[in-house]
Design a protein around this motif. Structure first.
Motif, PDB file in Angstrom:
ATOM      1  N   PHE A   7     169.164  29.250  -8.493  1.00  0.00           N
ATOM      2  CA  PHE A   7     168.202  28.422  -7.772  1.00  0.00           C
ATOM      3  C   PHE A   7     167.296  29.286  -6.897  1.00  0.00           C
ATOM      4  CE2 PHE A   7     171.391  25.328  -8.860  1.00  0.00           C
ATOM      5  CZ  PHE A   7     170.641  24.215  -9.185  1.00  0.00           C
ATOM      6  N   PRO A   8     166.050  28.873  -6.733  1.00  0.00           N
ATOM      7  CA  PRO A   8     165.154  29.623  -5.852  1.00  0.00           C
ATOM      8  C   PRO A   8     165.568  29.430  -4.390  1.00  0.00           C
ATOM      9  CG  PRO A   8     164.063  27.634  -6.592  1.00  0.00           C
ATOM     10  CD  PRO A   8     165.385  27.711  -7.326  1.00  0.00           C
ATOM     11  N   SER A   9     165.064  30.308  -3.545  1.00  0.00           N
ATOM     12  CA  SER A   9     165.264  30.170  -2.101  1.00  0.00           C
ATOM     13  C   SER A   9     163.890  30.033  -1.443  1.00  0.00           C
ATOM     14  CB  SER A   9     166.019  31.374  -1.538  1.00  0.00           C
ATOM     15  OG  SER A   9     165.286  32.557  -1.756  1.00  0.00           O
ATOM     16  N   LEU A  10     163.893  29.802  -0.152  1.00  0.00           N
ATOM     17  CA  LEU A  10     162.646  29.611   0.587  1.00  0.00           C
ATOM     18  C   LEU A  10     162.506  30.691   1.651  1.00  0.00           C
ATOM     19  CD1 LEU A  10     162.709  25.752   1.133  1.00  0.00           C
ATOM     20  CD2 LEU A  10     161.616  27.045  -0.704  1.00  0.00           C
ATOM     21  N   ARG A  11     161.267  31.164   1.805  1.00  0.00           N
ATOM     22  CA  ARG A  11     160.950  32.153   2.838  1.00  0.00           C
ATOM     23  C   ARG A  11     159.872  31.561   3.740  1.00  0.00           C
ATOM     24  NH1 ARG A  11     157.893  37.809   2.107  1.00  0.00           N
ATOM     25  NH2 ARG A  11     158.205  38.550   4.229  1.00  0.00           N
ATOM     26  N   PRO A  12     160.182  31.320   5.031  1.00  0.00           N
ATOM     27  CA  PRO A  12     159.173  30.767   5.946  1.00  0.00           C
ATOM     28  C   PRO A  12     157.915  31.629   5.958  1.00  0.00           C
ATOM     29  CG  PRO A  12     161.342  30.719   6.949  1.00  0.00           C
ATOM     30  CD  PRO A  12     161.461  31.528   5.681  1.00  0.00           C
ATOM     31  N   ALA A  13     156.746  30.982   5.897  1.00  0.00           N
ATOM     32  CA  ALA A  13     155.497  31.727   5.747  1.00  0.00           C
ATOM     33  C   ALA A  13     154.411  31.322   6.742  1.00  0.00           C
ATOM     34  CB  ALA A  13     154.968  31.573   4.318  1.00  0.00           C
ATOM     35  N   TYR A  14     154.025  30.044   6.753  1.00  0.00           N
ATOM     36  CA  TYR A  14     152.857  29.618   7.524  1.00  0.00           C
ATOM     37  C   TYR A  14     153.126  28.313   8.275  1.00  0.00           C
ATOM     38  CZ  TYR A  14     150.623  32.985   4.484  1.00  0.00           C
ATOM     39  OH  TYR A  14     150.315  34.134   3.812  1.00  0.00           O
ATOM     40  N   ILE A  15     152.348  28.131   9.329  1.00  0.00           N
ATOM     41  CA  ILE A  15     152.347  26.864  10.054  1.00  0.00           C
ATOM     42  C   ILE A  15     150.914  26.333  10.026  1.00  0.00           C
ATOM     43  CG2 ILE A  15     152.718  25.702  12.256  1.00  0.00           C
ATOM     44  CD1 ILE A  15     154.780  27.959  12.881  1.00  0.00           C
ATOM     45  N   LEU A  16     150.756  25.169   9.428  1.00  0.00           N
ATOM     46  CA  LEU A  16     149.469  24.486   9.338  1.00  0.00           C
ATOM     47  C   LEU A  16     149.497  23.330  10.339  1.00  0.00           C
ATOM     48  CD1 LEU A  16     146.754  23.696   7.920  1.00  0.00           C
ATOM     49  CD2 LEU A  16     148.147  22.425   6.279  1.00  0.00           C
ATOM     50  N   LYS A  17     148.506  23.291  11.208  1.00  0.00           N
ATOM     51  CA  LYS A  17     148.383  22.187  12.157  1.00  0.00           C
ATOM     52  C   LYS A  17     147.022  21.539  11.959  1.00  0.00           C
ATOM     53  CE  LYS A  17     150.073  22.481  16.309  1.00  0.00           C
ATOM     54  NZ  LYS A  17     150.402  22.919  17.689  1.00  0.00           N
ATOM     55  N   TRP A 142     154.554  27.094  -3.203  1.00  0.00           N
ATOM     56  CA  TRP A 142     154.789  26.792  -1.802  1.00  0.00           C
ATOM     57  C   TRP A 142     155.353  25.386  -1.647  1.00  0.00           C
ATOM     58  CZ3 TRP A 142     153.673  31.117   0.884  1.00  0.00           C
ATOM     59  CH2 TRP A 142     152.769  32.022   0.317  1.00  0.00           C
ATOM     60  N   VAL A 143     156.167  25.180  -0.624  1.00  0.00           N
ATOM     61  CA  VAL A 143     156.643  23.846  -0.255  1.00  0.00           C
ATOM     62  C   VAL A 143     156.497  23.694   1.253  1.00  0.00           C
ATOM     63  CG1 VAL A 143     158.233  23.553  -2.192  1.00  0.00           C
ATOM     64  CG2 VAL A 143     159.052  24.583  -0.058  1.00  0.00           C
ATOM     65  N   GLY A 144     156.367  22.465   1.694  1.00  0.00           N
ATOM     66  CA  GLY A 144     156.202  22.224   3.114  1.00  0.00           C
ATOM     67  C   GLY A 144     157.059  21.081   3.614  1.00  0.00           C
ATOM     68  N   ASN A 145     157.271  21.092   4.911  1.00  0.00           N
ATOM     69  CA  ASN A 145     158.024  20.078   5.623  1.00  0.00           C
ATOM     70  C   ASN A 145     157.159  19.677   6.801  1.00  0.00           C
ATOM     71  OD1 ASN A 145     160.339  18.573   6.239  1.00  0.00           O
ATOM     72  ND2 ASN A 145     161.202  20.189   7.497  1.00  0.00           N
ATOM     73  N   GLY A 146     156.910  18.376   6.978  1.00  0.00           N
ATOM     74  CA  GLY A 146     155.948  17.980   7.994  1.00  0.00           C
ATOM     75  C   GLY A 146     156.499  17.049   9.046  1.00  0.00           C
ATOM     76  N   LYS A 154     146.189  14.734  22.071  1.00  0.00           N
ATOM     77  CA  LYS A 154     145.831  14.975  20.665  1.00  0.00           C
ATOM     78  C   LYS A 154     147.073  14.907  19.783  1.00  0.00           C
ATOM     79  CE  LYS A 154     141.838  17.771  21.793  1.00  0.00           C
ATOM     80  NZ  LYS A 154     141.200  19.071  21.710  1.00  0.00           N
ATOM     81  N   LEU A 155     146.932  14.213  18.662  1.00  0.00           N
ATOM     82  CA  LEU A 155     148.003  14.082  17.694  1.00  0.00           C
ATOM     83  C   LEU A 155     147.737  15.040  16.539  1.00  0.00           C
ATOM     84  CD1 LEU A 155     150.582  12.501  16.915  1.00  0.00           C
ATOM     85  CD2 LEU A 155     149.074  10.928  15.653  1.00  0.00           C
ATOM     86  N   TYR A 156     148.761  15.786  16.142  1.00  0.00           N
ATOM     87  CA  TYR A 156     148.647  16.749  15.049  1.00  0.00           C
ATOM     88  C   TYR A 156     149.675  16.443  13.972  1.00  0.00           C
ATOM     89  CZ  TYR A 156     145.814  19.729  18.071  1.00  0.00           C
ATOM     90  OH  TYR A 156     144.814  20.216  18.875  1.00  0.00           O
ATOM     91  N   VAL A 157     149.312  16.745  12.731  1.00  0.00           N
ATOM     92  CA  VAL A 157     150.276  16.878  11.654  1.00  0.00           C
ATOM     93  C   VAL A 157     150.611  18.360  11.621  1.00  0.00           C
ATOM     94  CG1 VAL A 157     150.643  16.789   9.162  1.00  0.00           C
ATOM     95  CG2 VAL A 157     149.422  14.940  10.305  1.00  0.00           C
ATOM     96  N   GLU A 158     151.879  18.678  11.731  1.00  0.00           N
ATOM     97  CA  GLU A 158     152.345  20.064  11.687  1.00  0.00           C
ATOM     98  C   GLU A 158     153.156  20.248  10.414  1.00  0.00           C
ATOM     99  OE1 GLU A 158     155.294  23.054  14.151  1.00  0.00           O
ATOM    100  OE2 GLU A 158     154.591  21.224  15.107  1.00  0.00           O
ATOM    101  N   VAL A 159     152.746  21.209   9.594  1.00  0.00           N
ATOM    102  CA  VAL A 159     153.420  21.473   8.330  1.00  0.00           C
ATOM    103  C   VAL A 159     153.968  22.890   8.358  1.00  0.00           C
ATOM    104  CG1 VAL A 159     153.180  21.570   5.817  1.00  0.00           C
ATOM    105  CG2 VAL A 159     151.849  19.902   7.133  1.00  0.00           C
ATOM    106  N   ARG A 160     155.263  23.027   8.180  1.00  0.00           N
ATOM    107  CA  ARG A 160     155.909  24.333   8.057  1.00  0.00           C
ATOM    108  C   ARG A 160     155.967  24.649   6.558  1.00  0.00           C
ATOM    109  NH1 ARG A 160     158.380  26.015  13.081  1.00  0.00           N
ATOM    110  NH2 ARG A 160     157.221  24.791  14.605  1.00  0.00           N
ATOM    111  N   ILE A 161     155.265  25.711   6.162  1.00  0.00           N
ATOM    112  CA  ILE A 161     155.104  26.057   4.748  1.00  0.00           C
ATOM    113  C   ILE A 161     155.985  27.256   4.419  1.00  0.00           C
ATOM    114  CG2 ILE A 161     153.484  26.825   2.973  1.00  0.00           C
ATOM    115  CD1 ILE A 161     151.273  25.403   4.619  1.00  0.00           C
ATOM    116  N   SER A 162     156.771  27.125   3.359  1.00  0.00           N
ATOM    117  CA  SER A 162     157.631  28.210   2.883  1.00  0.00           C
ATOM    118  C   SER A 162     157.220  28.622   1.481  1.00  0.00           C
ATOM    119  CB  SER A 162     159.103  27.774   2.844  1.00  0.00           C
ATOM    120  OG  SER A 162     159.592  27.546   4.141  1.00  0.00           O
TER     121      SER A 162
END
Length: 171
Positions: A7-17, A142-146, A154-162
């Motif tokens: 199975f693949p693994s995930l490596r934390p990469a970016y934060i999109l706001k 890439w996959v993300g969790n939001g 201010k309201l943000y959508v924060e996405v942690r991208i791996s």
């Protein structure tokens, strides 16, 4: 081979706001889903420490073409945007995904912004770039969790991208 190997693994990469802007309701569509477009007045892409290529970018345009299932139990996001790094490099980004609609999330869509934890939504980001330094963005999965994050007024959508990292297991 074990059923849990390969199975693949995930490596934390970016934060999109992405700042959540005004919603433009379209209404019920022929599929029975309710469609609302949300503008994004701004945002950022930043890099998790140690990941390469490093990005420090401002979102210059984005929007979410958001659909709610007829039973109102899930929403289906379709985000598209453009960012520009501090070096002037352009990034075209997009993600689609599914979110459960919890009471807290429902309150946000009823005009009661708040921070809610990760765990309701996942998404699959994609990138297009012109600058050679950033080409790895196009050549990975890439996959993300939001979540939603309320910062001041201010309201943000924060996405942690791996980054999805291939397994090196052998039979």
């Amino acid at each position: 081979m074990s059923q849990t190997s390969g199975f693949p693994s995930l490596r934390p990469a970016y934060i999109l706001k992405l700042q959540v802007g005004e919603g433009q309701p379209v209404g019920a569509t022929s599929s029975g889903s309710t469609f609302v477009h949300y503008s994004t007045p701004g945002g950022s892409i930043s890099t998790v420490e140690g990941f390469s290529p490093s990005i420090d970018a401002e979102v210059v345009f984005a929007g979410d073409w958001l659909y709610f299932d007829p039973d109102q139990q899930h929403s289906r996001m379709n985000v598209k945007g453009v960012a520009r790094t501090t070096e002037g490099e352009g990034i075209n980004f997009a993600y689609s995904g599914v979110s459960g609609v919890s009471p807290d999330l429902g309150a946000i869509f009823q005009g009661q912004p708040k921070t809610i934890p990760f765990g309701l939504s996942t998404m699959n980001p994609t990138f297009e770039v012109g600058h050679p330094r950033l080409k790895d963005l196009e050549n990975n999965t890439w996959v993300g969790n939001g979540r939603f994050s309320l910062e001041g007024d201010k309201l943000y959508v924060e996405v942690r991208i791996s980054q999805v990292v291939s397994s090196k297991d052998m039979d």
